[in-house]
Scaffold this active site. Sequence first.
Site, mmCIF file in Angstrom:
data_model
loop_
_atom_site.group_PDB
_atom_site.id
_atom_site.type_symbol
_atom_site.label_atom_id
_atom_site.label_comp_id
_atom_site.label_asym_id
_atom_site.label_seq_id
_atom_site.Cartn_x
_atom_site.Cartn_y
_atom_site.Cartn_z
ATOM 1 N N TRP A 1 -11.353 7.039 -7.762
ATOM 2 C CA TRP A 1 -11.218 5.663 -7.253
ATOM 3 C C TRP A 1 -10.136 5.549 -6.204
ATOM 4 C CZ3 TRP A 1 -12.200 1.313 -11.368
ATOM 5 C CH2 TRP A 1 -13.560 1.341 -11.735
ATOM 6 N N ARG B 1 3.368 12.570 -10.113
ATOM 7 C CA ARG B 1 2.238 11.646 -10.011
ATOM 8 C C ARG B 1 0.941 12.456 -10.003
ATOM 9 N NH1 ARG B 1 0.699 7.473 -5.035
ATOM 10 N NH2 ARG B 1 -1.161 6.623 -6.034
ATOM 11 N N HIS B 2 -0.068 11.953 -10.716
ATOM 12 C CA HIS B 2 -1.338 12.662 -10.787
ATOM 13 C C HIS B 2 -1.934 12.892 -9.396
ATOM 14 C CE1 HIS B 2 -3.812 9.152 -9.742
ATOM 15 N NE2 HIS B 2 -3.028 8.444 -10.526
ATOM 16 N N GLU C 1 -0.838 3.653 -15.994
ATOM 17 C CA GLU C 1 -0.679 2.963 -14.723
ATOM 18 C C GLU C 1 -0.493 1.459 -14.945
ATOM 19 O OE1 GLU C 1 0.348 2.486 -11.912
ATOM 20 O OE2 GLU C 1 -1.034 3.460 -10.519
ATOM 21 N N ARG D 1 1.980 -5.471 -3.898
ATOM 22 C CA ARG D 1 3.281 -4.919 -3.581
ATOM 23 C C ARG D 1 4.472 -5.793 -3.935
ATOM 24 N NH1 ARG D 1 2.879 0.359 -3.115
ATOM 25 N NH2 ARG D 1 4.835 0.407 -1.980
ATOM 26 N N LYS E 1 -10.832 -2.514 -2.471
ATOM 27 C CA LYS E 1 -9.656 -3.202 -1.958
ATOM 28 C C LYS E 1 -9.930 -3.948 -0.653
ATOM 29 C CE LYS E 1 -6.599 0.038 -4.256
ATOM 30 N NZ LYS E 1 -5.653 1.153 -4.133
ATOM 31 N N HIS F 1 1.736 7.969 -13.235
ATOM 32 C CA HIS F 1 0.999 7.248 -12.205
ATOM 33 C C HIS F 1 1.937 6.642 -11.162
ATOM 34 C CE1 HIS F 1 -2.563 7.516 -14.843
ATOM 35 N NE2 HIS F 1 -1.636 7.478 -15.780
ATOM 36 N N ARG G 1 -6.701 11.248 -15.612
ATOM 37 C CA ARG G 1 -6.235 11.770 -14.336
ATOM 38 C C ARG G 1 -4.811 12.318 -14.443
ATOM 39 N NH1 ARG G 1 -6.719 6.188 -14.126
ATOM 40 N NH2 ARG G 1 -5.065 4.925 -13.184
#
Length: 253
Positions: free
Chosen positions: A15, A9-10, A88, A116, A99, A183, A61
């Site tokens: 952000w 994962r990057h 992503e 989720r 968020k 991602h 990214r």
Amino acid sequence: MPGKLVLLRHGQSQWNLENRFTGWVDVDLTDQGRAEARAAGRLLAEEGIRFDIVFTSMLQRAIKTMWLALEELEQPWVDVVRHWRLNERHYGGLQGLDKAETAAKHGEEQVHIWRRSYDIPPPEMAADDPGHPRNDVRYRHLDARVLPGTESLALTLERVLPYWHDAIAPRLKAGETVLVTAHGNSLRALVKYLDGIADDVITGVNIPTGIPQLYTLDGELNVIESRYLGDADAAEAAAKAVADQAKSKLGNL
């Protein structure tokens, strides 16, 4: 025997740091993210891994994480394939929004469902929105109908899986060692498939940034073993930090 597979994962993005829904928006790594990418390369070097090919997304990214890791490995010559199917998850109309502010507006329960749940996507982004992928020059050669305006994890898996079967799996079956740098959600989708994780369980799986996950596979690409490289406690703590942040700030994907 098939080659080995590494998922990475990057590193932390700008952000991620600002606690915004990122999705397909092409934000850069932070200084911490670049350090995580280099640390991943050192872990891979300590393991003695030499890659034959790297697959990554179309987002910087992930691409920059791959560059920095390969630089630490002294393997900048490895073939690289970029593909939109490894991007992503698309967060639809939530992309770019803070968020916490989004939770205050829609309620934490609703935003948690969008984030989720396995198969409930966020509100769709309008096709004429300048941020829609069909208006991005890098996807100009694709049929606009395949470009998402929103995605759940289930839809992300539907997007990623054909690329796994068509591009990645054949290289593994040919005995090559493969790195996939992508991602949080595109990798969660792939992990769900590889490990046979149930729909209601994958929602609780968190992938830490910048820690390579090594898979050993059999001839049919069934998983024999998987583990994070480096200190196991550190990897567990990093995954827990993602989960804890999700509880307190609605996540950091």
